[in-house]
Enzyme design. Structure first.
Site, PDB file in Angstrom:
ATOM      1  N   HIS A 114       0.346   4.814   4.612  1.00  0.00           N
ATOM      2  CA  HIS A 114      -0.044   5.422   3.399  1.00  0.00           C
ATOM      3  C   HIS A 114       0.338   6.801   3.150  1.00  0.00           C
ATOM      4  O   HIS A 114       0.702   6.849   2.041  1.00  0.00           O
ATOM      5  CB  HIS A 114      -1.472   5.161   3.477  1.00  0.00           C
ATOM      6  CG  HIS A 114      -2.270   3.944   3.400  1.00  0.00           C
ATOM      7  ND1 HIS A 114      -3.755   3.574   3.765  1.00  0.00           N
ATOM      8  CD2 HIS A 114      -1.659   2.617   3.214  1.00  0.00           C
ATOM      9  CE1 HIS A 114      -3.799   2.369   3.712  1.00  0.00           C
ATOM     10  NE2 HIS A 114      -2.587   1.992   3.406  1.00  0.00           N
ATOM     11  N   SER A 150       0.899  -1.324   0.124  1.00  0.00           N
ATOM     12  CA  SER A 150       0.014  -0.062   0.170  1.00  0.00           C
ATOM     13  C   SER A 150       0.725   1.267   0.120  1.00  0.00           C
ATOM     14  O   SER A 150       0.336   2.269  -0.738  1.00  0.00           O
ATOM     15  CB  SER A 150      -1.033   0.092   1.253  1.00  0.00           C
ATOM     16  OG  SER A 150      -1.762  -1.168   1.065  1.00  0.00           O
TER      17      SER A 150
END
Length: 389
Positions: A339, A288
């Site tokens: 993230h 991610s």
């Protein structure tokens, strides 16, 4: 249609395209209507110029309304955000009836606003002066348009616009997604290995195969900055990141080329791991952070080429980033620090490597310095937390 209007038409188009890098969006088959995307104009996103014999005010009104409807449909398909259009009519004579009130106020259709200007033989100089004030640039060449070689102006304008359009298309076709497929293969292969070795959701198995584990990372196992990128926790995690990598990673690799993509992907992945190291004590893994780094690389394009960015992928990219961040904050267990760290890392990496054929060494140096402070700061902060300082 008078020759004077045609000369003004092509004089304006030629100057806009060759000197100001405006882009031709559409040219009608009869060469009497053109839609331009201005390169540097904060007020108008589109400029439409039409050669027309205006006989009646109602004819003018109908064309304004028809144009507003058509442009708003185009906006909904591409721009998404509100659009301001400057609508310029070139007519030998004004309509014979009362018509001025039809252009006094902008016309609104959905999220499209149209400002219309009519230039005819009796108000030519006045309207050229008005356009100069409206556009914020000098247009003295329009007054001397009689000297124009229409054929040459048309040929040069179209050639220049087509060349620029080809360059823009090539930006999205620079490379092939070789490393994208390689990383997809690696993460699928490692998932199968994890499942065969104790399970991809088993903490000890994850740590043994290189997941982010703060104490070991603090002890100097630096490879854990990168190995989490190819490890995934559960089949759903793998599927979501594999699809995201296929589409987003593939787009970035085509745009930046394979070598630049590799550097962006790895640096963003490591930045995401460091951000997670600094702000989350949990064991973590997944691509991610690196995928968010691809979004960061696309955002760099948005700053470097904002007109092209928002005309093509910009709105969708920003929407997906915001949606994913909101999803992360709404559900527990999502590593938002990773993230955000990957997003920032991807942007900084893109600043360092830049788009193909760019050689902005000042920006590269700036990106390198910021990347050093960013990653160094995250590692230092995370290390101090572990040591209890």
């Amino acid at each position: 249609m008078g020759i004077r209007q045609e000369q003004i038409f092509w004089k304006y188009v030629h100057d806009a395209v060759t000197r100001h890098n405006d882009q031709i969006i559409r040219l009608s088959d009869d060469d009497r209507e053109i839609l331009l995307a201005p390169n540097k104009n904060k007020e108008f996103q589109l400029i439409r110029i039409l050669q027309i014999d205006l006989d009646w005010g109602s004819q003018l009104q109908q064309d304004i309304e028809r144009t507003a409807f058509r442009i708003d449909r185009l906006r909904a398909q591409t721009f998404k955000h509100p659009v301001q259009l400057l609508n310029i009519y070139l007519s030998p004579y004004p309509p014979v009836d009362d018509w001025e009130h039809r252009t006094e106020r902008p016309h609104q259709e959905g999220k499209t606003t149209i400002k219309s200007v009519v230039i005819h033989k009796d108000n030519e100089q006045k309207m050229i002066d008005y356009l100069e004030a409206l556009l914020g640039k000098r247009l003295p060449f329009l007054v001397d348009a009689e000297e124009a070689d229409i054929g040459l102006l048309k040929k040069e304008a179209i050639f220049h616009s087509n060349k620029k359009a080809n360059e823009e298309r090539q930006l999205f076709r620079y490379g092939k997604p070789l490393f994208t497929y390689l990383f997809i293969g690696l993460q699928v292969g490692m998932f199968m290995l994890l499942e065969a070795s104790g399970g991809s959701q088993n903490p000890q198995t994850l740590v043994d195969y290189g997941a982010k584990y703060n104490p070991l990372l603090a002890d100097g196992e630096w490879w854990r900055l990168f190995t989490p990128i190819i490890l995934h926790i559960g089949i759903l995690h793998l599927l979501m990141n594999t699809l995201a990598l296929l589409y987003i990673g593939g787009a970035v690799e085509r745009m930046y080329g394979s070598v630049r993509f590799l550097l962006i992907y790895l640096f963003a992945g490591a930045s995401g791991t460091l951000a997670s190291f600094a702000f989350s004590p949990s064991i973590s893994a997944g691509a991610s952070g690196a995928i968010f780094g691809c979004f960061g690389a696309l955002l760099y394009m948005g700053i470097d080429k904002p007109k092209l960015f928002f005309r093509t992928i910009g709105t969708n990219v920003i929407f997906i980033i915001v949606l994913n961040l909101l999803f992360g904050f709404a559900f527990p267990g999502v590593d938002n620090a990773g993230h955000l760290g990957g997003l920032a890392g991807g942007f900084l990496a893109a600043l360092m490597v830049q788009l193909p054929k760019q050689k902005k060494w000042g920006l590269r140096l700036t990106g390198a310095v910021l990347a050093l402070f960013f990653t160094g700061g995250l590692y230092l902060y995370g290390s101090l937390l572990i040591k209890g300082l």
